[in-house]
Design an enzyme around this catalytic site. Structure first.
Site, PDB file in Angstrom:
ATOM      1  CD  GLU A 187     -43.265  38.705  -0.800  1.00  0.00           C
ATOM      2  OE1 GLU A 187     -43.814  39.738  -0.373  1.00  0.00           O
ATOM      3  OE2 GLU A 187     -42.340  38.705  -1.634  1.00  0.00           O
TER       4      GLU A 187
ATOM      5  CG  HIS B  87     -58.718  33.427   0.073  1.00  0.00           C
ATOM      6  ND1 HIS B  87     -58.031  32.645   0.987  1.00  0.00           N
ATOM      7  CD2 HIS B  87     -58.865  32.678  -1.039  1.00  0.00           C
ATOM      8  CE1 HIS B  87     -57.789  31.469   0.443  1.00  0.00           C
ATOM      9  NE2 HIS B  87     -58.281  31.462  -0.793  1.00  0.00           N
TER      10      HIS B  87
ATOM     11  CB  CYS C 168     -42.722  41.922  -7.935  1.00  0.00           C
ATOM     12  SG  CYS C 168     -42.300  40.187  -7.703  1.00  0.00           S
TER      13      CYS C 168
END
Length: 193
Positions: free
Chosen positions: A136, A68, A23
């Site tokens: 998330e 996006h 991450c």
């Protein structure tokens, strides 16, 4: 009474400083769910706290800006930021790391400011933003309340430090949406028939 409106978007980021190597060191994406929770002790002319249809305008445009797109922390390395902007038409540079916690605070500040600038004409009374939940993953989310969103301990969010790419701005129903929010311009909801 509380009401909730759920929006979804796909976004990429890097979360520097977190415990997971993947991450903090690799661009990766998530399918986010963003819940906007509003409260009031009153109902409007349509017997609603706040018409969900009204949320599909400017509020949706703000959340959809992240779809996006890549969220870029302004404190990251210049070369990384330049490369992301070079290779993605849809990007948002934000003054905080794009964790779920910070996203929930960021969305709270943006939606709260927009709501405070909106003139309601359908009998809405004392509608307040209760909290924002940002999912998330399917198993992890962050929920920000007013005291979190405006917390000095967590870092104040300055709207002047947020930059939306031109491509994102072109897709808003009002191309000057964010400029108006930053400058305190009023919005008026359409009247229900």
């Amino acid at each position: 009474m509380l009401i909730r409106k759920l929006f979804k978007f796909e976004n990429a980021h890097v979360v520097r400083g977190c415990s997971t190597v993947r991450c903090r060191s690799s661009i990766h994406g998530h399918s986010y769910g963003v819940e906007l929770l509003f409260e009031s002790n009153f109902l409007d002319n349509g017997q609603m706290v706040y018409d969900f249809g009204l949320m599909k305008q400017n509020m949706k445009d703000i959340v959809d800006s992240f779809d996006h797109a890549i969220a870029i922390w302004s404190g990251d390395e210049e070369s990384y930021k330049e490369d992301m902007k070079k290779h993605s038409a849809r990007w948002i540079e934000i003054p905080l790391s794009p964790s779920a916690e910070q996203f929930s605070r960021l969305f709270f500040v943006l939606v709260d400011k927009l709501l405070s600038l909106t003139t309601t004409v359908n009998g809405e009374k004392e509608v307040k933003l209760h909290s924002i939940i940002v999912h998330e993953t399917q198993t992890g989310y962050a929920q920000a309340f007013r005291e979190d969103a405006y917390s000095q301990n967590m870092g104040l969010i300055d709207l002047d430090e947020i930059v939306f790419s031109e491509e994102i701005q072109k897709e808003w129903h009002d191309a000057r949406l964010f400029e108006k929010i930053k400058n305190g311009k009023r919005f008026t909801n359409p009247k229900s028939v």
